[in-house]
Design a protein around this motif. Sequence first.
Motif, mmCIF file in Angstrom:
data_model
loop_
_atom_site.group_PDB
_atom_site.id
_atom_site.type_symbol
_atom_site.label_atom_id
_atom_site.label_comp_id
_atom_site.label_asym_id
_atom_site.label_seq_id
_atom_site.Cartn_x
_atom_site.Cartn_y
_atom_site.Cartn_z
ATOM 1 N N ASP A 42 20.837 -1.240 3.912
ATOM 2 C CA ASP A 42 19.285 -0.755 4.521
ATOM 3 C C ASP A 42 19.275 -0.822 3.053
ATOM 4 O O ASP A 42 19.268 -0.013 1.869
ATOM 5 N N THR A 43 17.604 -1.128 2.555
ATOM 6 C CA THR A 43 16.645 -1.394 1.810
ATOM 7 C C THR A 43 15.667 -0.964 2.044
ATOM 8 O O THR A 43 14.406 -1.292 2.653
ATOM 9 N N THR A 44 15.216 -0.223 1.573
ATOM 10 C CA THR A 44 13.746 0.893 1.641
ATOM 11 C C THR A 44 12.386 0.727 0.392
ATOM 12 O O THR A 44 13.309 0.866 -0.780
ATOM 13 N N PHE A 45 11.527 0.409 0.353
ATOM 14 C CA PHE A 45 10.246 0.056 -0.637
ATOM 15 C C PHE A 45 9.222 1.561 -0.086
ATOM 16 O O PHE A 45 9.003 1.596 0.767
ATOM 17 N N CYS A 46 9.667 2.142 -1.472
ATOM 18 C CA CYS A 46 8.606 3.005 -0.993
ATOM 19 C C CYS A 46 6.844 3.065 -2.373
ATOM 20 O O CYS A 46 7.152 3.043 -3.513
ATOM 21 N N PHE A 47 6.053 2.617 -1.881
ATOM 22 C CA PHE A 47 5.270 2.485 -3.059
ATOM 23 C C PHE A 47 3.848 3.770 -3.256
ATOM 24 O O PHE A 47 4.055 4.524 -2.219
ATOM 25 N N TYR B 116 1.096 -1.001 0.051
ATOM 26 C CA TYR B 116 0.193 0.353 0.302
ATOM 27 C C TYR B 116 1.006 1.750 0.145
ATOM 28 O O TYR B 116 2.008 1.282 -0.253
ATOM 29 N N GLU B 117 0.150 2.853 -0.300
ATOM 30 C CA GLU B 117 1.004 3.585 -0.925
ATOM 31 C C GLU B 117 1.677 3.790 0.717
ATOM 32 O O GLU B 117 1.470 3.763 2.415
ATOM 33 N N GLY B 118 3.000 4.175 0.653
ATOM 34 C CA GLY B 118 3.253 4.515 1.959
ATOM 35 C C GLY B 118 5.346 4.104 1.286
ATOM 36 O O GLY B 118 5.618 3.050 0.950
ATOM 37 N N CYS B 119 6.214 4.097 2.500
ATOM 38 C CA CYS B 119 7.447 3.318 2.376
ATOM 39 C C CYS B 119 7.661 2.191 3.757
ATOM 40 O O CYS B 119 7.077 2.885 4.972
ATOM 41 N N ARG B 120 8.524 1.557 3.914
ATOM 42 C CA ARG B 120 9.019 0.437 4.621
ATOM 43 C C ARG B 120 9.829 -0.093 4.022
ATOM 44 O O ARG B 120 10.585 -0.400 2.954
ATOM 45 N N PRO B 121 11.218 -1.103 5.428
ATOM 46 C CA PRO B 121 11.740 -1.528 4.429
ATOM 47 C C PRO B 121 11.763 -2.974 3.973
ATOM 48 O O PRO B 121 10.567 -3.626 3.595
#
Length: 161
Positions: free
Chosen positions: A122-127, A90-95
């Motif tokens: 450190d890897t972050t996905f922003c959807f 869903y909308e937003g960023c998470r590790p």
Amino acid sequence: MQTYVQVTVLLLLAALIHEGAAIWCYRCTSATPGCADHFNWRGIGFLGEQCPESNDVCVKVTERREGRETITRDCLSALSFRTDIPADKYEGCRPAAKDVRLAHYVNHTIKEHDVKRDYFTDTTFCFCFLDHRCNGAGALKSSTLAAGAVVLLLLTKMCLL
């Protein structure tokens, strides 16, 4: 004067209407000029591409290790080969998700292959999927075009009074 205002409002509404069912996303990496953390769409030379899937999501992947940063902007369907995509899209960023069984049976000593995908610490996905080309922003926010439309409508209302 009133005709000018009507034409402006019609052009603004036409810009807000989405042409197709699929979302448009920026598709580039930080190796491309203008696609790094300080995003500049004029630097990459295009306004994005339409994603192949009709229910696709725009993604910005930020990978860090010891001061180095790699940013990838793309459609989620194009990143389907990755095993570290979080389950919550869903909308937003998470590790990134941890895959403990990734490359479990691989036994070679070439560390540059990164078969276990543990090079980046450190890897972050922003959807994002609520607006076209939404993966271009540094911190994914709602469209500034919608805010501009509200301001323009208020200005036209003030001019008509």
